[in-house]
Design a protein around this motif. Structure first.
Motif, PDB file in Angstrom:
ATOM      1  N   PHE A 192       0.810  -1.209   0.000  1.00  0.00           N
ATOM      2  CA  PHE A 192       0.000   0.000   0.000  1.00  0.00           C
ATOM      3  C   PHE A 192       0.849   1.268   0.000  1.00  0.00           C
ATOM      4  CE2 PHE A 192      -2.737  -3.155   2.182  1.00  0.00           C
ATOM      5  CZ  PHE A 192      -3.686  -3.272   1.181  1.00  0.00           C
ATOM      6  N   SER A 193       2.058   1.200  -0.502  1.00  0.00           N
ATOM      7  CA  SER A 193       2.941   2.365  -0.502  1.00  0.00           C
ATOM      8  C   SER A 193       2.494   3.363  -1.572  1.00  0.00           C
ATOM      9  CB  SER A 193       4.386   1.939  -0.743  1.00  0.00           C
ATOM     10  OG  SER A 193       4.536   1.457  -2.059  1.00  0.00           O
ATOM     11  N   PHE A 194       2.913   4.600  -1.399  1.00  0.00           N
ATOM     12  CA  PHE A 194       2.592   5.673  -2.353  1.00  0.00           C
ATOM     13  C   PHE A 194       3.102   5.329  -3.744  1.00  0.00           C
ATOM     14  CE2 PHE A 194       4.196   9.452  -4.567  1.00  0.00           C
ATOM     15  CZ  PHE A 194       3.015  10.151  -4.735  1.00  0.00           C
ATOM     16  N   ARG A 195       4.259   4.722  -3.800  1.00  0.00           N
ATOM     17  CA  ARG A 195       4.876   4.386  -5.082  1.00  0.00           C
ATOM     18  C   ARG A 195       4.018   3.394  -5.865  1.00  0.00           C
ATOM     19  NH1 ARG A 195       9.867   0.468  -5.259  1.00  0.00           N
ATOM     20  NH2 ARG A 195       8.252  -0.616  -4.155  1.00  0.00           N
ATOM     21  N   ARG A 196       3.498   2.371  -5.203  1.00  0.00           N
ATOM     22  CA  ARG A 196       2.724   1.332  -5.894  1.00  0.00           C
ATOM     23  C   ARG A 196       1.287   1.744  -6.173  1.00  0.00           C
ATOM     24  NH1 ARG A 196       4.245  -4.376  -3.033  1.00  0.00           N
ATOM     25  NH2 ARG A 196       6.404  -4.467  -3.717  1.00  0.00           N
ATOM     26  N   ILE A 197       0.684   2.511  -5.283  1.00  0.00           N
ATOM     27  CA  ILE A 197      -0.731   2.840  -5.409  1.00  0.00           C
ATOM     28  C   ILE A 197      -0.973   4.098  -6.240  1.00  0.00           C
ATOM     29  CG2 ILE A 197      -2.797   3.496  -4.075  1.00  0.00           C
ATOM     30  CD1 ILE A 197      -2.089   0.580  -3.831  1.00  0.00           C
ATOM     31  N   THR A 198      -0.081   5.092  -6.154  1.00  0.00           N
ATOM     32  CA  THR A 198      -0.333   6.380  -6.789  1.00  0.00           C
ATOM     33  C   THR A 198       0.651   6.704  -7.909  1.00  0.00           C
ATOM     34  OG1 THR A 198      -1.161   7.164  -4.672  1.00  0.00           O
ATOM     35  CG2 THR A 198      -0.685   8.824  -6.328  1.00  0.00           C
ATOM     36  N   LEU A 199       1.929   6.668  -7.622  1.00  0.00           N
ATOM     37  CA  LEU A 199       2.941   7.130  -8.568  1.00  0.00           C
ATOM     38  C   LEU A 199       2.990   6.289  -9.844  1.00  0.00           C
ATOM     39  CD1 LEU A 199       5.260   9.120  -9.069  1.00  0.00           C
ATOM     40  CD2 LEU A 199       6.777   7.471  -7.989  1.00  0.00           C
ATOM     41  N   ALA A 200       3.102   4.990  -9.705  1.00  0.00           N
ATOM     42  CA  ALA A 200       3.214   4.117 -10.871  1.00  0.00           C
ATOM     43  C   ALA A 200       1.970   4.163 -11.771  1.00  0.00           C
ATOM     44  CB  ALA A 200       3.524   2.693 -10.438  1.00  0.00           C
ATOM     45  N   PRO A 201       0.750   4.080 -11.231  1.00  0.00           N
ATOM     46  CA  PRO A 201      -0.417   4.180 -12.120  1.00  0.00           C
ATOM     47  C   PRO A 201      -0.547   5.543 -12.818  1.00  0.00           C
ATOM     48  CG  PRO A 201      -1.050   3.133 -10.084  1.00  0.00           C
ATOM     49  CD  PRO A 201       0.341   3.634  -9.890  1.00  0.00           C
ATOM     50  N   LEU A 202      -0.216   6.626 -12.117  1.00  0.00           N
ATOM     51  CA  LEU A 202      -0.252   7.936 -12.767  1.00  0.00           C
ATOM     52  C   LEU A 202       0.772   8.022 -13.893  1.00  0.00           C
ATOM     53  CD1 LEU A 202      -0.747  10.452  -9.818  1.00  0.00           C
ATOM     54  CD2 LEU A 202      -2.343   9.896 -11.654  1.00  0.00           C
ATOM     55  N   LEU A 203       1.935   7.454 -13.687  1.00  0.00           N
ATOM     56  CA  LEU A 203       2.964   7.440 -14.725  1.00  0.00           C
ATOM     57  C   LEU A 203       2.513   6.615 -15.926  1.00  0.00           C
ATOM     58  CD1 LEU A 203       5.819   8.436 -15.358  1.00  0.00           C
ATOM     59  CD2 LEU A 203       6.691   6.372 -14.294  1.00  0.00           C
ATOM     60  N   ILE A 204       1.858   5.505 -15.678  1.00  0.00           N
ATOM     61  CA  ILE A 204       1.372   4.663 -16.770  1.00  0.00           C
ATOM     62  C   ILE A 204       0.279   5.366 -17.568  1.00  0.00           C
ATOM     63  CG2 ILE A 204       0.053   2.548 -17.257  1.00  0.00           C
ATOM     64  CD1 ILE A 204       1.672   1.225 -15.000  1.00  0.00           C
ATOM     65  N   VAL A 205      -0.708   5.929 -16.881  1.00  0.00           N
ATOM     66  CA  VAL A 205      -1.808   6.614 -17.575  1.00  0.00           C
ATOM     67  C   VAL A 205      -1.288   7.827 -18.348  1.00  0.00           C
ATOM     68  CG1 VAL A 205      -3.929   7.931 -17.205  1.00  0.00           C
ATOM     69  CG2 VAL A 205      -3.587   5.783 -16.013  1.00  0.00           C
ATOM     70  N   GLY A 206      -0.390   8.592 -17.734  1.00  0.00           N
ATOM     71  CA  GLY A 206       0.176   9.752 -18.414  1.00  0.00           C
ATOM     72  C   GLY A 206       0.987   9.378 -19.638  1.00  0.00           C
ATOM     73  N   THR A 207       1.747   8.300 -19.540  1.00  0.00           N
ATOM     74  CA  THR A 207       2.552   7.862 -20.682  1.00  0.00           C
ATOM     75  C   THR A 207       1.673   7.354 -21.809  1.00  0.00           C
ATOM     76  OG1 THR A 207       4.321   7.267 -19.144  1.00  0.00           O
ATOM     77  CG2 THR A 207       4.478   6.405 -21.363  1.00  0.00           C
ATOM     78  N   TYR A 208       0.635   6.586 -21.477  1.00  0.00           N
ATOM     79  CA  TYR A 208      -0.276   6.121 -22.535  1.00  0.00           C
ATOM     80  C   TYR A 208      -1.012   7.293 -23.195  1.00  0.00           C
ATOM     81  CZ  TYR A 208       0.287   1.119 -21.784  1.00  0.00           C
ATOM     82  OH  TYR A 208       0.786  -0.154 -21.722  1.00  0.00           O
ATOM     83  N   ALA A 209      -1.410   8.289 -22.407  1.00  0.00           N
ATOM     84  CA  ALA A 209      -2.057   9.474 -22.991  1.00  0.00           C
ATOM     85  C   ALA A 209      -1.094  10.209 -23.913  1.00  0.00           C
ATOM     86  CB  ALA A 209      -2.548  10.398 -21.879  1.00  0.00           C
ATOM     87  N   GLY A 210       0.150  10.327 -23.496  1.00  0.00           N
ATOM     88  CA  GLY A 210       1.159  10.956 -24.345  1.00  0.00           C
ATOM     89  C   GLY A 210       1.406  10.171 -25.620  1.00  0.00           C
ATOM     90  N   LEU A 211       1.402   8.844 -25.525  1.00  0.00           N
ATOM     91  CA  LEU A 211       1.576   8.011 -26.716  1.00  0.00           C
ATOM     92  C   LEU A 211       0.428   8.175 -27.701  1.00  0.00           C
ATOM     93  CD1 LEU A 211       2.970   4.628 -25.384  1.00  0.00           C
ATOM     94  CD2 LEU A 211       3.995   6.082 -27.106  1.00  0.00           C
TER      95      LEU A 211
END
Length: 78
Positions: free
Chosen positions: A41-60
């Motif tokens: 339940f860390s910030f990295r696994r719950i918030t940071l990584a999914p935001l990075l994935i969604v942002g990268t897919y939107a950019g793609l």
């Protein structure tokens, strides 16, 4: 050529970012199977990584759908 050289570099950067995000989401393995580990339940696994994935897919999606100046001028010439 399907894309110009600049778009290919952006695509490579996006693949690297997606790989990094999935690695951040996975994290280390738990060696103790009988104990509950709070690190899932860390910030990295719950918030940071999914935001990075969604942002990268939107950019793609934007990168793929964006027209280049060369493609626009070639269509007008035909």
């Amino acid at each position: 050529m399907l894309f110009d050289k600049k778009k290919y570099w952006w695509l490579i950067a996006a693949v690297v970012l997606l790989t990094l995000a999935y690695v951040l989401m996975s994290g280390p393995a738990n060696s103790e199977t009988s104990q509950f580990d709070e690190s899932i339940f860390s910030f990295r696994r719950i918030t940071l990584a999914p935001l990075l994935i969604v942002g990268t897919y939107a950019g793609l999606i934007y990168l793929i759908l964006k027209r280049t100046k060369n493609a626009c001028s070639e269509r007008k010439g035909k």
